[in-house]
Motif scaffolding. Structure first.
Motif, short mmCIF file in Angstrom:
data_model
loop_
_atom_site.label_atom_id
_atom_site.label_comp_id
_atom_site.label_asym_id
_atom_site.label_seq_id
_atom_site.Cartn_x
_atom_site.Cartn_y
_atom_site.Cartn_z
N THR A 38 0.83 -1.20 0.00
CA THR A 38 0.00 0.00 0.00
C THR A 38 0.86 1.26 0.00
O THR A 38 0.37 2.36 0.27
N THR A 39 2.12 1.10 -0.32
CA THR A 39 3.08 2.19 -0.16
C THR A 39 3.62 2.75 -1.47
O THR A 39 3.70 3.95 -1.66
N VAL A 40 3.98 1.86 -2.39
CA VAL A 40 4.75 2.27 -3.57
C VAL A 40 3.85 2.47 -4.79
O VAL A 40 2.83 1.79 -4.96
N TRP A 41 4.24 3.38 -5.66
CA TRP A 41 3.57 3.63 -6.93
C TRP A 41 4.20 2.74 -8.01
O TRP A 41 5.41 2.79 -8.23
N PRO A 42 3.39 1.91 -8.70
CA PRO A 42 3.94 0.95 -9.66
C PRO A 42 4.08 1.52 -11.08
O PRO A 42 3.68 0.89 -12.06
N GLY A 43 4.63 2.71 -11.19
CA GLY A 43 4.79 3.32 -12.50
C GLY A 43 5.82 4.43 -12.46
O GLY A 43 6.55 4.60 -11.48
N THR A 44 5.89 5.21 -13.52
CA THR A 44 6.84 6.31 -13.59
C THR A 44 6.27 7.55 -12.90
O THR A 44 5.06 7.67 -12.68
N THR A 45 7.16 8.49 -12.60
CA THR A 45 6.69 9.74 -12.01
C THR A 45 5.94 10.57 -13.06
O THR A 45 5.02 11.33 -12.71
N ALA A 46 6.32 10.42 -14.33
CA ALA A 46 5.62 11.14 -15.40
C ALA A 46 4.18 10.66 -15.51
O ALA A 46 3.25 11.46 -15.72
N GLU A 47 3.97 9.36 -15.37
CA GLU A 47 2.62 8.82 -15.43
C GLU A 47 1.79 9.33 -14.25
O GLU A 47 0.62 9.70 -14.42
N PHE A 48 2.39 9.35 -13.07
CA PHE A 48 1.66 9.85 -11.91
C PHE A 48 1.31 11.32 -12.08
O PHE A 48 0.22 11.77 -11.70
N ARG A 49 2.22 12.08 -12.67
CA ARG A 49 1.95 13.49 -12.92
C ARG A 49 0.72 13.64 -13.84
O ARG A 49 -0.13 14.51 -13.63
N ARG A 50 0.63 12.76 -14.82
CA ARG A 50 -0.48 12.84 -15.78
C ARG A 50 -1.81 12.50 -15.11
O ARG A 50 -2.81 13.18 -15.35
N VAL A 51 -1.85 11.47 -14.27
CA VAL A 51 -3.13 11.04 -13.70
C VAL A 51 -3.57 11.88 -12.50
O VAL A 51 -4.65 11.67 -11.96
N THR A 52 -2.72 12.81 -12.08
CA THR A 52 -3.11 13.71 -10.98
C THR A 52 -3.16 15.16 -11.45
O THR A 52 -3.21 16.08 -10.62
N ARG A 53 -3.16 15.37 -12.74
CA ARG A 53 -3.17 16.74 -13.24
C ARG A 53 -4.51 17.43 -12.99
O ARG A 53 -4.57 18.63 -12.72
N HIS A 54 -5.61 16.67 -13.09
CA HIS A 54 -6.94 17.25 -12.93
C HIS A 54 -7.82 16.36 -12.05
O HIS A 54 -7.64 15.14 -12.01
N VAL A 55 -8.77 16.98 -11.39
CA VAL A 55 -9.78 16.26 -10.61
C VAL A 55 -10.95 15.93 -11.52
O VAL A 55 -11.47 16.80 -12.23
#
Length: 520
Positions: free
Chosen positions: A466-483
């Protein structure tokens, strides 16, 4: 109103914590034009984990130019990997540069906070007084509350006992028999730092760590001058460091077998310093590198080879007076015990103090495992966001990148509330949270953290990551850009008695977009 009654303070946003996450949130709020906010800090100064951890040798294992805010580059980093004192000074500098001190309430530990369903706001009790807030951003971080194992007999130990994150600088280790418990990121920095002055140093090693050489060096005056004169060079340096780590992600998340080459480098690093075959055997892990956090040190192994150091290849199981007994029966005498045993990561204490819309604490809601929509929003906790929330950690890059992505999400969250108008709250739909978490956990199954054959602090009590993100930081940036408002129930005072709409628990997928994104 009676003369003795006082109007309770109310703010638009309350931020909890003044480490990287809290200070970053404060800066972003000001840049978004939000000035009605406070930062609640339990200590007397900023810095978070970089204030609390001041043990000998404390330093970061992420390069300096990547372990800093993109909006606050620092051309003056003195080393490739900065020490605790430099990182703490950087955070003090950020605080002053962006004018954050008027917003910070020191010595204001949050004791309890509860959602007021009728008024759509949070009621917050702190050590310095009470207040209410429309939105709460929790940035307490996972490395804030030390974890000390429950060792039989520890209370009767006649010597000194402390955790690495609560270092006792008044206690002199010179000539003492010191026991170091743990072999994590703190321990491998502490051991070489204290070894020369201890009489005898005994390392209790439950699990050996993979240790790579630490390619640290002083950053020259010429380099710093170049970064000052041409700020673009700082950006280029940061970009290069980021790009290299992005390329490494697939080995951790999709092709763990590719990490075998890295294991050979780690073994050569050990062999160069540890000549005793028996000691090398003790220090060689039996799991895939990367399963536990890869540690960086060029001084750890040489210190373990010194004649005043003993390595016990077993965890501490009992204390009998000044005698420490390992799980394998090995005994050692000690004058001081130092715990380098980590933190409450998957059971963060702040969760026990947050009471949601249904009267349950966040800890109770997360009893089966932490989960939050896009690492930020938990169902049943309206207008409450976490920074460095569930499944936002990294195994090979800078958490500052993830923090800034979550700050993007926070900023859009507030914008959406403003657009909706009036008194309003957003509550993550349970189905959206479940869908997001399901996709994350499905991807987690093939990562090195789940398949590498180790037990790490990444996993909770049930063995779930429940701790680690299983992807790149660029991908996380994309999926958290908008609500995406389809993932939330919009609450207004007239309907505040109903926690969420009739379709909230339907099997329909309100997080379809989330599924598509996180499954990319």
């Amino acid at each position: 109103m009676a003369e003795h009654e006082q109007v309770q303070e109310h703010v638009r946003v309350a931020v909890i914590g003044s480490g990287f996450g809290g200070l970053g949130a404060a800066v972003r709020l000001r840049r978004e034009g939000v000035t009605d906010f406070v930062v609640l800090e339990r200590a007397g100064s900023v810095g978070g984990t970089w204030r609390d951890n001041s043990y000998p040798g404390c330093a970061c294992d992420v390069p300096s130019h990547l372990y800093s805010f993109s909006f606050a580059p620092n051309p003056e980093w003195p080393r490739a990997f900065s020490g605790q004192e430099h990182i703490r000074a950087y955070l003090e500098h950020v605080t002053d540069t962006f004018g954050l001190r008027p917003h910070i309430r020191f010595d204001s530990e949050v004791k309890r906070m509860a959602w007021d369903t009728g008024r759509l706001r949070w009621e917050i009790e702190t050590a310095s007084g009470n207040l209410t807030a429309d939105v709460v951003v929790s940035a307490t971080g996972p490395l804030s509350d030390p974890k000390v194992p429950d060792i039989p007999g520890l209370d009767s130990f006649p010597g000194k006992v402390f955790h690495s994150a609560r270092w006792d600088h008044d206690y002199d280790l010179t000539g003492k028999r010191v026991a170091m418990i743990g072999t994590g990121a703190s321990a491998i920095q502490i051991v070489p730092s204290i070894q020369p002055r201890t009489g005898r140093l005994t390392l209790f090693q439950r699990t050996p760590a993979w240790v790579m050489p630490r390619m640290d060096r002083a950053i020259s005056g010429a380099e710093r001058a170049l970064h000052r004169a041409l700020p673009v060079t700082t950006k280029l340096r940061r970009g290069l460091l980021w790009g290299i780590r992005e390329l490494q992600v697939q080995a951790f998340t999709k092709h763990p077998g590719e990490l075998g080459f890295v294991e050979q480098i780690a073994k050569r690093n050990m062999a160069a310093a540890i000549k005793d075959p028996a000691l090398r055997a003790k220090l060689t892990p039996d799991y895939r590198i990367g399963c536990k956090r890869i540690l960086l040190s060029s001084t750890y192994y040489p210190a373990l080879a010194e004649p005043n150091v003993d390595v016990v290849a077993s965890g501490l199981s009992e204390v009998r007076g000044s005698t420490l007994v390992a799980a394998d029966g090995t005994e050692a005498e000690a004058d001081a015990i130092i715990f380098g045993t980590g933190f409450h990561v998957t059971d963060m204490p702040i969760a026990e103090r947050v009471v949601g819309a249904d009267g349950r604490t966040l800890a109770e809601t997360w009893k089966g495992g932490m989960q939050a929509l896009r690492g930020a929003a938990a169902a049943g906790f309206p207008n409450f966001m976490t920074v460095i929330g569930p499944n936002t950690g990294l195994g090979n890059s800078s958490m500052i990148l993830m923090i800034e992505s979550q700050l993007n999400y926070m900023a859009d969250y507030l914008r959406q509330i403003n657009v909706l108008g009036g008194r309003v709250a957003l509550d993550a739909r349970p189905a959206a949270v479940r869908n997001w978490n399901h996709r994350v956990q499905e991807r987690m199954k093939r990562t090195v953290w789940n398949t590498g054959g180790c037990t790490s602090w990444y996993l909770d009590a049930s063995g779930r990551n429940t701790t680690v993100w299983p992807g790149t930081t660029a991908e996380f940036r994309r999926v958290t850009r908008h609500v995406d408002l389809a993932e939330y129930d919009v609450l207004r005072p007239a309907a505040a008695g109903a926690a969420r709409g009739a379709d909230a628990d339907a099997e329909a997928d309100p997080g379809a977009e989330a599924n598509a994104e996180v499954g990319a």
